[in-house]
Write a protein that holds these residues in place. Structure first.
Motif: not given
Length: 540
Positions: A348-365
């Protein structure tokens, strides 16, 4: 999709995603060595410690005429200096050289005084010098900013001289117990490397994060050589790797996990063609074996062709396909399936506090990369660290929220159109004022500067403000391609910020995401970002 390596006589290998295993390729194996302390005593090492001054102009061979400032010396200068210090610590005598006569002598730097005296040799030569000095050196260590056409380096390589990158020089001495996670790609590598480092540190795993980002790898190697280092200082080294650092094929730099995030046109003033750019990037996989993980972005033709020439037998997984990781941006869920690693789970990536949905991609990788290191973490373990992730400076960095309710975001690292596009796609739900400008990366002979790609994501925002040497060119491109929001031209970044202050409304975001190099007005993208932040703080 099937590819064949014609020049090495290998059989055809399937490179498309496989439902129950990773694609594998074979080339002869190379064993990574690890040198001992003082292993270079009695040898001479020549180190290029800055980018050649003349290359600053070659690097910026764009249509837009400009007065050129210093070129990324803050990173490339660190690399050469760190390599020189490491060579001295390994017992060598060192010749540091650069074409610019205005730089300081390393002998006069307090950091080098003791090392130089203890090892009997540190000499700096600035300006023009005799090429025989390099011929007579036992090794030549090349900083990433130095093209092989300079100093006769290409000829030395062809003659069999030991010419190596700073990255390889550092890897040669790193303890074998340190696992390397290497990240490359045109865009996003700094953020993925930073996220991976933060995840590891969250679990108390001693981690070095550097390379092309922050501290050079030679700094990590130097720390491992210190007398108090009875055991390796780090368990993992997360290394951002640029294409420039791989122009000379590495022999010792062998990652446990290597990541290729993407490949889009950039640095072609140096690599000339996309094929050459891809081949250089794929050298990251050169010495990896079947116990190691390679993560590759799915569907890039240049990379698919180049990977055949660069890969050993390893576990290959995909970013955007199976085996590998897929990201559902709307649901904010990453799905992982890599049978070779025993990985089949979701994050689950919804708890991220960084701006920009592209950072979901960065976190998953980053998460899959960390699991691939085999340091005792699985996907489920990483979940609690997601909310603690913070983007590195100048990468969609939230600077402040001012007294008028306007949020300021610094994305100065977006030095090409593709990086700006990724940032804008992550801001669809946030009405923003977008600052574009600087020195556009347009090579002679190209028909487009690429900014027309931004028309679609820009339509969600309040306005565009262009600035700098290419401001007029960018404004013209956007207008001619049907931009539907206001576009204002400012002379420089300060002027662009002044316009943004006047036009922003409560709840808006002012975003510096230039899509350009910074050298028309600033030393580098970091200098540009800090200048923007100072202007932002004056409103907060």
């Amino acid at each position: 999709m099937k590819l064949q390596s014609l020049n090495k006589g290998y059989a055809i290998r399937t490179l498309s995603p496989k439902p129950n295993g990773s694609a594998k390729l074979k080339i002869p194996k190379t064993i990574r060595s690890c040198a001992t302390k003082q292993d270079l005593r009695g040898q001479s090492v020549a180190v290029s410690y800055f980018i050649p001054f003349s290359y600053c102009f070659e690097l910026l061979h764009f249509h837009t005429p400009t007065k050129v400032g210093f070129c990324r010396l803050s990173v490339w200068g660190k690399s050469g200096r760190a390599a020189a210090r490491l060579a001295l610590a390994r017992g060598a005598s060192v010749l540091a050289f650069d074409q610019n006569p205005n730089y300081g002598l390393l002998e006069q730097d307090p950091i080098f005084e003791r090392l130089g005296n203890d090892n009997g040799g540190l000499r700096t030569i600035l300006g023009q010098f005799d090429g025989e000095l390099l011929d007579n050196a036992d090794r030549v260590v090349v900083s990433p900013g130095v093209p092989l056409q300079n100093y006769g380096l290409s000829s030395l390589l062809h003659l069999g001289k030991q010419v190596m990158s700073e990255l390889d020089f550092a890897a040669e001495i790193l303890p074998k117990s340190i696992k390397i996670l290497a990240v490359t790609g045109t865009n996003g590598k700094s953020t993925v490397a930073t996220f991976a480092g933060q995840m590891l540190s969250h679990f108390g795993i001693e981690t070095f994060v550097g390379g092309n980002l922050g501290s050079p790898l030679s700094e990590a190697a130097f720390q491992c050589l210190q007398p108090h280092s009875l055991k390796p200082k780090f368990k993992v080294a997360v290394v951002e790797v640029s294409s420039y650092q791989m122009e000379i094929p590495n022999k010792c730099f062998c990652p446990s996990v290597a990541v290729m995030l993407n490949l889009t046109p950039d640095h072609l003033e140096r690599h000339r063609t996309m094929r050459d750019y891809a081949v250089t990037k794929c050298r990251l996989f050169l010495h990896m074996t079947d116990a190691k993980l390679g993560l590759l972005c799915f569907g890039n033709q240049y990379l698919n062709e180049a990977i055949m020439e660069s890969m050993n037998e390893l576990n290959l997984a995909w970013i955007g396909a199976t085996p590998g990781v897929k990201i559902d941006m709307e649901a904010k869920i990453a799905s992982f399936e890599v049978p070779a690693l025993g990985v089949n789970s979701q994050l689950q990536l919804g708890a991220m506090n960084t701006i920009g949905i592209h950072n979901y991609h960065n976190a998953a990788v980053a998460a899959l990369s960390v699991v691939g290191l085999n340091v005792g973490l699985d996907i489920e373990d990483i979940g609690p660290s997601i909310e603690k992730l913070r983007a590195p400076p100048h990468r969609m960095q939230i600077v402040c929220k001012d007294i008028h309710g306007v949020t300021w975001v610094d994305d100065s690292k977006a030095t090409n159109v593709e990086a700006t596009y990724a940032g804008l796609m992550g801001l669809k739900r946030q009405k923003s004022l977008i600052l574009l400008g600087g020195l556009a990366k347009v090579l002679d002979g190209q028909e487009s500067n690429g900014f027309e790609q931004l028309i679609e994501p820009l339509k969600y925002h309040r306005c565009v403000i262009t600035f700098g040497s290419s401001g007029t060119l960018i404004q013209k491109t956007l207008s001619e391609n049907g931009l539907s929001i206001p576009c204002i031209r400012a002379v420089n970044l300060k002027g662009a910020v002044s316009w943004a202050r006047r036009m922003a409304e409560h709840g808006d975001t002012i975003v510096l995401s230039p899509g350009c190099a910074s050298f028309d007005e600033f030393r580098n993208f970091e200098h540009r970002g800090m200048f923007f932040q100072e202007l932002a703080f004056s409103s907060c």
